[in-house]
Design a protein around this motif. Structure first.
Motif, PDB file in Angstrom:
ATOM      1  N   LEU A 200       0.821  -1.204   0.000  1.00 27.76           N
ATOM      2  CA  LEU A 200       0.000   0.000   0.000  1.00 27.76           C
ATOM      3  C   LEU A 200       0.860   1.262   0.000  1.00 27.76           C
ATOM      4  CD1 LEU A 200      -2.847  -0.973   2.511  1.00 27.76           C
ATOM      5  CD2 LEU A 200      -3.084  -0.525   0.062  1.00 27.76           C
ATOM      6  N   HIS A 201       2.043   1.176   0.588  1.00 24.77           N
ATOM      7  CA  HIS A 201       2.920   2.349   0.612  1.00 24.77           C
ATOM      8  C   HIS A 201       3.605   2.571  -0.734  1.00 24.77           C
ATOM      9  CE1 HIS A 201       5.706   5.359   2.085  1.00 24.77           C
ATOM     10  NE2 HIS A 201       6.729   4.634   1.665  1.00 24.77           N
ATOM     11  N   TYR A 202       3.993   1.508  -1.426  1.00 28.58           N
ATOM     12  CA  TYR A 202       4.797   1.650  -2.632  1.00 28.58           C
ATOM     13  C   TYR A 202       3.987   1.635  -3.931  1.00 28.58           C
ATOM     14  CZ  TYR A 202       9.168   1.273  -0.043  1.00 28.58           C
ATOM     15  OH  TYR A 202      10.221   1.518   0.801  1.00 28.58           O
ATOM     16  N   TYR A 203       2.678   1.342  -3.885  1.00 27.01           N
ATOM     17  CA  TYR A 203       1.946   1.310  -5.152  1.00 27.01           C
ATOM     18  C   TYR A 203       1.928   2.676  -5.860  1.00 27.01           C
ATOM     19  CZ  TYR A 203      -2.436   3.682  -3.893  1.00 27.01           C
ATOM     20  OH  TYR A 203      -3.369   4.615  -3.557  1.00 27.01           O
ATOM     21  N   PRO A 204       1.925   3.830  -5.130  1.00 29.66           N
ATOM     22  CA  PRO A 204       1.989   5.106  -5.870  1.00 29.66           C
ATOM     23  C   PRO A 204       3.260   5.253  -6.705  1.00 29.66           C
ATOM     24  CG  PRO A 204       1.262   5.498  -3.615  1.00 29.66           C
ATOM     25  CD  PRO A 204       1.732   4.077  -3.680  1.00 29.66           C
ATOM     26  N   PHE A 205       4.358   4.638  -6.243  1.00 33.88           N
ATOM     27  CA  PHE A 205       5.604   4.665  -6.998  1.00 33.88           C
ATOM     28  C   PHE A 205       5.400   4.004  -8.362  1.00 33.88           C
ATOM     29  CE2 PHE A 205       9.894   2.921  -7.869  1.00 33.88           C
ATOM     30  CZ  PHE A 205      10.624   4.094  -7.811  1.00 33.88           C
ATOM     31  N   VAL A 206       4.737   2.857  -8.372  1.00 33.27           N
ATOM     32  CA  VAL A 206       4.430   2.161  -9.629  1.00 33.27           C
ATOM     33  C   VAL A 206       3.407   2.950 -10.428  1.00 33.27           C
ATOM     34  CG1 VAL A 206       3.576   0.009 -10.631  1.00 33.27           C
ATOM     35  CG2 VAL A 206       4.952  -0.048  -8.542  1.00 33.27           C
ATOM     36  N   LEU A 207       2.438   3.531  -9.747  1.00 35.51           N
ATOM     37  CA  LEU A 207       1.410   4.332 -10.412  1.00 35.51           C
ATOM     38  C   LEU A 207       2.031   5.454 -11.238  1.00 35.51           C
ATOM     39  CD1 LEU A 207      -1.496   5.496 -10.807  1.00 35.51           C
ATOM     40  CD2 LEU A 207      -1.235   6.608  -8.597  1.00 35.51           C
ATOM     41  N   LEU A 254      13.128  -1.468  -8.846  1.00 41.83           N
ATOM     42  CA  LEU A 254      13.285  -0.378  -7.902  1.00 41.83           C
ATOM     43  C   LEU A 254      12.501  -0.620  -6.618  1.00 41.83           C
ATOM     44  CD1 LEU A 254      13.279   2.718 -10.285  1.00 41.83           C
ATOM     45  CD2 LEU A 254      15.207   1.570  -9.210  1.00 41.83           C
ATOM     46  N   VAL A 255      11.303  -1.210  -6.718  1.00 42.50           N
ATOM     47  CA  VAL A 255      10.558  -1.564  -5.506  1.00 42.50           C
ATOM     48  C   VAL A 255      11.321  -2.635  -4.740  1.00 42.50           C
ATOM     49  CG1 VAL A 255       8.448  -2.625  -4.623  1.00 42.50           C
ATOM     50  CG2 VAL A 255       8.303  -0.876  -6.386  1.00 42.50           C
ATOM     51  N   PHE A 256      11.847  -3.622  -5.458  1.00 45.82           N
ATOM     52  CA  PHE A 256      12.635  -4.676  -4.817  1.00 45.82           C
ATOM     53  C   PHE A 256      13.838  -4.070  -4.092  1.00 45.82           C
ATOM     54  CE2 PHE A 256      15.805  -7.981  -4.507  1.00 45.82           C
ATOM     55  CZ  PHE A 256      15.080  -9.137  -4.257  1.00 45.82           C
ATOM     56  N   GLY A 257      14.528  -3.142  -4.756  1.00 40.70           N
ATOM     57  CA  GLY A 257      15.685  -2.510  -4.139  1.00 40.70           C
ATOM     58  C   GLY A 257      15.338  -1.712  -2.901  1.00 40.70           C
ATOM     59  N   ARG A 258      14.193  -1.058  -2.902  1.00 39.56           N
ATOM     60  CA  ARG A 258      13.786  -0.266  -1.736  1.00 39.56           C
ATOM     61  C   ARG A 258      13.450  -1.148  -0.542  1.00 39.56           C
ATOM     62  NH1 ARG A 258      12.007   5.205  -2.710  1.00 39.56           N
ATOM     63  NH2 ARG A 258      12.669   5.848  -4.786  1.00 39.56           N
ATOM     64  N   ILE A 259      12.951  -2.340  -0.789  1.00 38.47           N
ATOM     65  CA  ILE A 259      12.623  -3.241   0.316  1.00 38.47           C
ATOM     66  C   ILE A 259      13.883  -3.623   1.088  1.00 38.47           C
ATOM     67  CG2 ILE A 259      11.622  -5.480   0.922  1.00 38.47           C
ATOM     68  CD1 ILE A 259       9.640  -3.356  -0.068  1.00 38.47           C
ATOM     69  N   LEU A 260      15.023  -3.681   0.410  1.00 40.24           N
ATOM     70  CA  LEU A 260      16.277  -4.051   1.079  1.00 40.24           C
ATOM     71  C   LEU A 260      16.596  -3.120   2.241  1.00 40.24           C
ATOM     72  CD1 LEU A 260      18.545  -4.832  -1.998  1.00 40.24           C
ATOM     73  CD2 LEU A 260      17.569  -6.489  -0.405  1.00 40.24           C
TER      74      LEU A 260
END
Length: 618
Positions: A200-207, A254-260
């Motif tokens: 829910l936090h990162y979906y705007p990044f993909v949007l 990029l989402v994968f990298g941010r999770i790290l």
């Protein structure tokens, strides 16, 4: 007479008597040139500083991972400072390796995949609605659906606990449990809630990525395929999806990298059931003073982060294969949803409700309730906001708005983050100046690469690297741990990639003519910088300051290891209250952070006349 009228920048060295006079004359000439055109000298200074602040921490980490640390000589069976592979054995092969590394690595991969799927499904579907359909309320939704990214990531985690927390972890139970609805551990803590909250936090990044990519696709390509008899599924599979592959790959990586580097949500939702990610395992190693283990874990996270960015960069180069003919013939046509127009708006509104309304309302309700889920007049209270005497968290026996704790943390956040953002913006503009004015020189190319390097390192790993470098005195540089200076430096360096890219982009659009005119009039470099460059580039400078400021206000992963009692920030204050199980007050502090972050974002958009959702929603 003619020689006397030549400017210092163009005058040739006079012929003095003897070799010594010639050398002195040349030195004076070069100093005069540097004074009027110090681009290369400025580039050398910036490269030297960034090499120390970006590469030196990473080198210090590698050094710590290969040398016996004081206190470990018994386990390593070697003298302190000697070269060893003990820490690599402990992390990868020892009996505790499963708990230290392999389980957290597996959990990180699972969570990253799950978050990516949730973010891509939600963000991709919302981007399609906003850019390719006439869904009701497009303009409002294009802004509203980006709001979750303005909130601290662990806002959703605290709201999740307020709703689903059961009695197995101690402290107050959640709203559902108080209503008699038992929530199992797998739903209250661990993998599932971490994935949903971060999704829910990162979906705007993909949007934003998907929306901009969808707008660049010429809809005439799809229309031509339909005219030739292709069905909707064929058009989507053979035209739309292939053109979206670069955007899809960037979003996934990029989402994968941010999770790290994400810390807050895994810490809050994973701690009760001992569900560790690499970030929380690294934090535990730091807290237990295992410098060697910390160094190895940091190195692993850095390597994974760098590989992710390198893969994304390689795929970005492949985008050229997907470039379509644009220009005057390009068309961005929306599809009429007909009777599905309002249901589609309802679906988008449901996403906004889940991502903003429910978390914020849940946190707000928890801060005014003695017992969660009890809606009686005698259960509501303002003591967690303005109460004078509260039992509970040590050092915080009062409401968040009473006493000085919150205000000291807020002042620390504003001054530390504000100073870091100002430095970041100015340095970013100078980086852009050198990169563009130096052309294709080695200094310009090297500076471009070094200024982007912090983006490749996950935040919590970068913090651990800085802790390794500045925890003790090294030569003339004193130990900076626990100081304001260290927090300012690390926040400025980690956000420099955004400011430097803004500066490079802005300087690319500024020709040399204004500077050359001022130089002919005798203006020195500092005068040109102050009266020409900065006024013309004030928009880029403002962006380079404001964006790091907004990000820094809600930053936790970078600062969690570096703050002390005297440098408490709003973000670390909220996590400390979570540790004390003072949930209502932790939620109140997070609401304060969310409010400040939202207001800063809103004011930034008004001042700079920009919008996070630019390009979406008509």
């Amino acid at each position: 007479m003619a020689a006397a009228t030549r400017s210092p920048a163009t005058a040739q060295p006079e012929a003095d008597d003897g070799p010594a006079g010639t050398r002195l004359s040349r030195l004076r000439y070069r100093l005069s040139v540097l004074r009027h055109e110090p681009t290369h000298l400025l580039g050398v200074l910036l490269v030297a500083v960034l090499l120390y602040l970006v590469l030196a921490p990473l080198i210090a980490v590698l050094s710590d991972s290969t040398r016996v640390q004081y206190g470990d000589e018994g386990q390593a069976r070697q003298r302190p400072g000697s070269v060893t592979s003990y820490y690599f054995w402990r992390v990868f092969r020892s009996p505790v390796a499963r708990l230290l590394f392999w389980e957290p690595l597996l959990h990180t991969v699972v969570v990253a995949i799950g978050v990516t799927v949730v973010a891509v499904v939600l963000g991709g579907s919302m981007a399609w609605l906003l850019t390719r359909t006439d869904v009701a309320g497009r303009k409002w939704l294009s802004t509203a659906l980006v709001v979750p990214y303005m909130l601290p990531s662990w806002t959703f985690a605290l709201a999740w606990l307020a709703l689903f927390k059961n009695d197995s972890s101690g402290g107050q139970i959640g709203i559902l449990e108080s209503w008699g609805v038992h929530t199992p551990d797998w739903l209250a803590y661990g993998q599932v809630p971490i994935i949903l909250c971060l999704g829910l936090h990162y979906y705007p990044f993909v949007l934003l990525l998907f929306g901009n990519a969808l707008r660049r696709i010429d809809s005439q390509l799809e229309d031509s395929a339909r005219i030739l008899g292709a069905g909707r599924r064929t058009v989507a599979a053979r035209i739309t999806l292939p053109l979206m592959l670069p955007s899809l790959s960037s979003s996934v990586l990029l989402v994968f990298g941010r999770i790290l580097g994400t810390f807050g949500t895994p810490y809050i939702l994973g701690l009760p059931v001992d569900y560790s990610l690499l970030s929380t395992s690294l934090f535990r190693a730091v807290n237990s003073h295992q410098r060697g283990v910390t160094a190895v874990l940091t190195a692993v996270i850095v390597v994974i982060g760098v590989l992710v960015i390198l893969v994304d960069t390689r795929l970005a180069r492949e985008q050229k294969r997907f470039i379509t003919v644009g220009g005057k013939g390009a068309m961005d046509r929306v599809s009429a949803l007909g009777r599905w127009r309002r249901p589609a708006f309802g679906a988008a509104l449901a996403v906004f409700t889940a991502g903003v309304v429910v978390p914020v309302a849940t946190l707000a309700l928890s801060t005014v309730s003695k017992t969660p889920g009890v809606f009686r007049a005698d259960n509501f209270t303002l003591k967690y906001w303005i109460g004078a005497h509260l039992p509970g968290a040590p050092g915080f026996p009062h409401g968040v708005l009473r006493g000085s704790t919150l205000y000291e943390a807020a002042w620390n956040s504003l001054r530390i983050v504000g100073l870091a953002a100002l430095i970041c913006g100015v340095v970013g503009l100078l980086v852009g100046y050198v990169v563009v004015r130096a052309g294709g020189s080695r200094i310009g190319s090297l500076l471009r690469q070094i200024s982007f390097l912090p983006y490749m390192v996950p935040g919590i790993a970068f913090a651990a690297a800085f802790l390794s470098l500045f925890a003790v005195r090294r030569g003339p540089v004193p130990a900076l741990y626990g100081s304001v200076s260290l927090l300012v430096i690390v926040l400025a360096v980690t956000h420099l990639p955004y400011a430097s890219r803004s500066g490079i982009s802005a300087m690319t659009q500024l020709g040399r003519e204004p500077e050359e005119a001022a130089q002919v009039s005798g203006a020195g470099w500092f005068t040109r910088l102050r009266k020409i460059i900065i006024p013309i580039q004030r928009g880029a400078l403002t962006t380079g300051v404001i964006l790091p400021f907004i990000s820094g206000l809600k930053e936790l992963s970078i600062v969690i290891m570096l703050t002390t009692t005297g440098t408490q920030l709003l973000t670390t204050l909220s996590i400390n209250l979570v540790d004390y199980a003072y949930d209502q007050m932790a939620n109140a502090v997070v609401l304060v952070i969310a409010l400040v972050s939202f207001l800063a974002t809103y004011l930034t958009q008004r001042l700079t006349k920009t919008n996070l959702s630019s390009g979406l929603g008509g």
